[in-house]
Design a protein around this motif. Structure first.
Motif, PDB file in Angstrom:
ATOM      1  N   VAL A 182      31.080  24.035  -1.670  1.00  0.00           N
ATOM      2  CA  VAL A 182      31.336  25.017  -0.610  1.00  0.00           C
ATOM      3  C   VAL A 182      32.246  26.144  -1.119  1.00  0.00           C
ATOM      4  CG1 VAL A 182      32.330  25.364   1.695  1.00  0.00           C
ATOM      5  CG2 VAL A 182      30.896  23.364   1.228  1.00  0.00           C
ATOM      6  N   PRO A 183      33.320  25.847  -1.862  1.00  0.00           N
ATOM      7  CA  PRO A 183      34.129  26.950  -2.402  1.00  0.00           C
ATOM      8  C   PRO A 183      33.325  27.883  -3.318  1.00  0.00           C
ATOM      9  CG  PRO A 183      35.367  24.908  -2.520  1.00  0.00           C
ATOM     10  CD  PRO A 183      33.962  24.549  -2.108  1.00  0.00           C
ATOM     11  N   TYR A 184      32.378  27.328  -4.076  1.00  0.00           N
ATOM     12  CA  TYR A 184      31.545  28.155  -4.952  1.00  0.00           C
ATOM     13  C   TYR A 184      30.679  29.108  -4.128  1.00  0.00           C
ATOM     14  CZ  TYR A 184      28.028  29.456  -8.387  1.00  0.00           C
ATOM     15  OH  TYR A 184      27.179  30.164  -9.197  1.00  0.00           O
ATOM     16  N   ILE A 185      30.063  28.589  -3.065  1.00  0.00           N
ATOM     17  CA  ILE A 185      29.243  29.439  -2.195  1.00  0.00           C
ATOM     18  C   ILE A 185      30.102  30.518  -1.555  1.00  0.00           C
ATOM     19  CG2 ILE A 185      27.911  29.490  -0.044  1.00  0.00           C
ATOM     20  CD1 ILE A 185      26.856  26.724  -0.783  1.00  0.00           C
ATOM     21  N   ASN A 186      31.257  30.121  -1.029  1.00  0.00           N
ATOM     22  CA  ASN A 186      32.149  31.088  -0.392  1.00  0.00           C
ATOM     23  C   ASN A 186      32.597  32.177  -1.369  1.00  0.00           C
ATOM     24  OD1 ASN A 186      32.339  30.329   2.355  1.00  0.00           O
ATOM     25  ND2 ASN A 186      33.677  28.629   1.826  1.00  0.00           N
ATOM     26  N   GLY A 205      15.979  28.623   6.535  1.00  0.00           N
ATOM     27  CA  GLY A 205      14.876  27.701   6.328  1.00  0.00           C
ATOM     28  C   GLY A 205      15.180  26.583   5.346  1.00  0.00           C
ATOM     29  N   LEU A 206      16.418  26.482   4.891  1.00  0.00           N
ATOM     30  CA  LEU A 206      16.803  25.423   3.961  1.00  0.00           C
ATOM     31  C   LEU A 206      17.473  24.283   4.718  1.00  0.00           C
ATOM     32  CD1 LEU A 206      18.285  27.564   1.054  1.00  0.00           C
ATOM     33  CD2 LEU A 206      16.101  26.361   1.085  1.00  0.00           C
ATOM     34  N   VAL A 207      16.952  23.084   4.556  1.00  0.00           N
ATOM     35  CA  VAL A 207      17.544  21.906   5.194  1.00  0.00           C
ATOM     36  C   VAL A 207      18.819  21.571   4.427  1.00  0.00           C
ATOM     37  CG1 VAL A 207      17.214  19.472   5.719  1.00  0.00           C
ATOM     38  CG2 VAL A 207      15.289  21.059   5.894  1.00  0.00           C
ATOM     39  N   SER A 208      19.918  21.406   5.139  1.00  0.00           N
ATOM     40  CA  SER A 208      21.186  21.087   4.486  1.00  0.00           C
ATOM     41  C   SER A 208      22.023  20.195   5.378  1.00  0.00           C
ATOM     42  CB  SER A 208      21.947  22.373   4.155  1.00  0.00           C
ATOM     43  OG  SER A 208      22.249  23.091   5.323  1.00  0.00           O
ATOM     44  N   LYS A 209      22.944  19.464   4.738  1.00  0.00           N
ATOM     45  CA  LYS A 209      23.850  18.603   5.505  1.00  0.00           C
ATOM     46  C   LYS A 209      25.188  18.536   4.782  1.00  0.00           C
ATOM     47  CE  LYS A 209      21.988  14.461   3.403  1.00  0.00           C
ATOM     48  NZ  LYS A 209      21.270  13.230   3.567  1.00  0.00           N
ATOM     49  N   VAL A 210      26.232  18.332   5.549  1.00  0.00           N
ATOM     50  CA  VAL A 210      27.583  18.245   5.000  1.00  0.00           C
ATOM     51  C   VAL A 210      27.759  16.876   4.354  1.00  0.00           C
ATOM     52  CG1 VAL A 210      30.036  18.254   5.546  1.00  0.00           C
ATOM     53  CG2 VAL A 210      28.499  19.818   6.744  1.00  0.00           C
ATOM     54  N   LYS A 211      28.138  16.875   3.087  1.00  0.00           N
ATOM     55  CA  LYS A 211      28.439  15.629   2.392  1.00  0.00           C
ATOM     56  C   LYS A 211      29.918  15.304   2.576  1.00  0.00           C
ATOM     57  CE  LYS A 211      27.329  13.339  -1.915  1.00  0.00           C
ATOM     58  NZ  LYS A 211      26.687  13.499  -3.216  1.00  0.00           N
ATOM     59  N   ASN A 212      30.761  16.295   2.383  1.00  0.00           N
ATOM     60  CA  ASN A 212      32.183  16.216   2.697  1.00  0.00           C
ATOM     61  C   ASN A 212      32.673  17.648   2.876  1.00  0.00           C
ATOM     62  OD1 ASN A 212      33.134  17.253   0.084  1.00  0.00           O
ATOM     63  ND2 ASN A 212      32.577  15.249  -0.745  1.00  0.00           N
ATOM     64  N   GLU A 213      33.969  17.850   3.078  1.00  0.00           N
ATOM     65  CA  GLU A 213      34.447  19.204   3.402  1.00  0.00           C
ATOM     66  C   GLU A 213      34.279  20.205   2.260  1.00  0.00           C
ATOM     67  OE1 GLU A 213      39.201  18.950   2.464  1.00  0.00           O
ATOM     68  OE2 GLU A 213      38.504  18.246   4.424  1.00  0.00           O
ATOM     69  N   LYS A 214      34.026  19.728   1.039  1.00  0.00           N
ATOM     70  CA  LYS A 214      33.881  20.633  -0.100  1.00  0.00           C
ATOM     71  C   LYS A 214      32.497  20.640  -0.728  1.00  0.00           C
ATOM     72  CE  LYS A 214      38.677  20.754  -1.275  1.00  0.00           C
ATOM     73  NZ  LYS A 214      39.527  21.452  -2.170  1.00  0.00           N
ATOM     74  N   VAL A 215      31.597  19.781  -0.232  1.00  0.00           N
ATOM     75  CA  VAL A 215      30.257  19.682  -0.825  1.00  0.00           C
ATOM     76  C   VAL A 215      29.205  19.569   0.288  1.00  0.00           C
ATOM     77  CG1 VAL A 215      28.741  18.309  -2.326  1.00  0.00           C
ATOM     78  CG2 VAL A 215      31.158  18.550  -2.898  1.00  0.00           C
ATOM     79  N   ILE A 216      28.109  20.316   0.114  1.00  0.00           N
ATOM     80  CA  ILE A 216      26.967  20.167   1.008  1.00  0.00           C
ATOM     81  C   ILE A 216      25.748  19.813   0.166  1.00  0.00           C
ATOM     82  CG2 ILE A 216      27.810  21.707   2.813  1.00  0.00           C
ATOM     83  CD1 ILE A 216      26.058  23.887   1.710  1.00  0.00           C
ATOM     84  N   THR A 217      24.791  19.121   0.777  1.00  0.00           N
ATOM     85  CA  THR A 217      23.546  18.787   0.112  1.00  0.00           C
ATOM     86  C   THR A 217      22.458  19.661   0.700  1.00  0.00           C
ATOM     87  OG1 THR A 217      24.280  16.502  -0.191  1.00  0.00           O
ATOM     88  CG2 THR A 217      21.918  16.936  -0.406  1.00  0.00           C
ATOM     89  N   VAL A 218      21.760  20.378  -0.185  1.00  0.00           N
ATOM     90  CA  VAL A 218      20.706  21.292   0.234  1.00  0.00           C
ATOM     91  C   VAL A 218      19.368  20.780  -0.310  1.00  0.00           C
ATOM     92  CG1 VAL A 218      19.881  23.686   0.191  1.00  0.00           C
ATOM     93  CG2 VAL A 218      22.339  23.215   0.116  1.00  0.00           C
ATOM     94  N   SER A 219      18.358  20.733   0.542  1.00  0.00           N
ATOM     95  CA  SER A 219      17.008  20.364   0.116  1.00  0.00           C
ATOM     96  C   SER A 219      16.309  21.641  -0.332  1.00  0.00           C
ATOM     97  CB  SER A 219      16.269  19.712   1.279  1.00  0.00           C
ATOM     98  OG  SER A 219      15.000  19.304   0.856  1.00  0.00           O
ATOM     99  N   VAL A 220      16.082  21.756  -1.644  1.00  0.00           N
ATOM    100  CA  VAL A 220      15.547  22.982  -2.244  1.00  0.00           C
ATOM    101  C   VAL A 220      14.054  22.811  -2.519  1.00  0.00           C
ATOM    102  CG1 VAL A 220      15.770  24.576  -4.177  1.00  0.00           C
ATOM    103  CG2 VAL A 220      17.780  23.363  -3.338  1.00  0.00           C
ATOM    104  N   PRO A 221      13.229  23.745  -2.010  1.00  0.00           N
ATOM    105  CA  PRO A 221      11.794  23.655  -2.306  1.00  0.00           C
ATOM    106  C   PRO A 221      11.521  23.892  -3.791  1.00  0.00           C
ATOM    107  CG  PRO A 221      12.278  25.476  -0.800  1.00  0.00           C
ATOM    108  CD  PRO A 221      13.568  24.844  -1.167  1.00  0.00           C
ATOM    109  N   VAL A 229      28.477  26.875   6.747  1.00  0.00           N
ATOM    110  CA  VAL A 229      27.572  27.194   5.640  1.00  0.00           C
ATOM    111  C   VAL A 229      26.229  26.516   5.880  1.00  0.00           C
ATOM    112  CG1 VAL A 229      27.160  26.948   3.169  1.00  0.00           C
ATOM    113  CG2 VAL A 229      29.435  27.581   3.976  1.00  0.00           C
ATOM    114  N   CYS A 230      26.249  25.254   6.296  1.00  0.00           N
ATOM    115  CA  CYS A 230      25.006  24.535   6.588  1.00  0.00           C
ATOM    116  C   CYS A 230      24.218  25.215   7.699  1.00  0.00           C
ATOM    117  CB  CYS A 230      25.295  23.090   6.983  1.00  0.00           C
ATOM    118  SG  CYS A 230      25.677  22.027   5.592  1.00  0.00           S
ATOM    119  N   GLU A 231      24.886  25.640   8.736  1.00  0.00           N
ATOM    120  CA  GLU A 231      24.207  26.302   9.848  1.00  0.00           C
ATOM    121  C   GLU A 231      23.524  27.583   9.381  1.00  0.00           C
ATOM    122  OE1 GLU A 231      27.223  26.708  12.850  1.00  0.00           O
ATOM    123  OE2 GLU A 231      27.337  24.537  13.153  1.00  0.00           O
TER     124      GLU A 231
END
Length: 69
Positions: free
Chosen positions: A28-32, A52-68, A44-46
């Protein structure tokens, strides 16, 4: 999107388009920092879902994104 089976001249079949994806853990800090923002992981997930990218919060500093693929 709807997949279609295509059979090539060798008789091999393939489904198009390829709708497979892979999961990628993103900082998340990298994206920000790349966007000049200071958003929490959930925000960020929202925004990713709106693109159109499915994503979910893994923890406060990492999210998991499903990349086509």
């Amino acid at each position: 999107a709807e997949q279609v089976e295509v059979i090539d001249s060798d008789g091999k079949s393939k489904m198009y388009p390829d709708l497979s994806s892979f999961d990628l853990d993103v900082s998340v800090p990298y994206i920000n920092s790349g966007c000049g923002l200071d958003l929490p992981a959930q925000a960020v997930c929202e925004l990713l879902v709106k693109t159109g990218l499915v994503s979910k919060v893994k923890n406060e500093k990492v999210i998991t994104v499903s990349v086509p693929v």
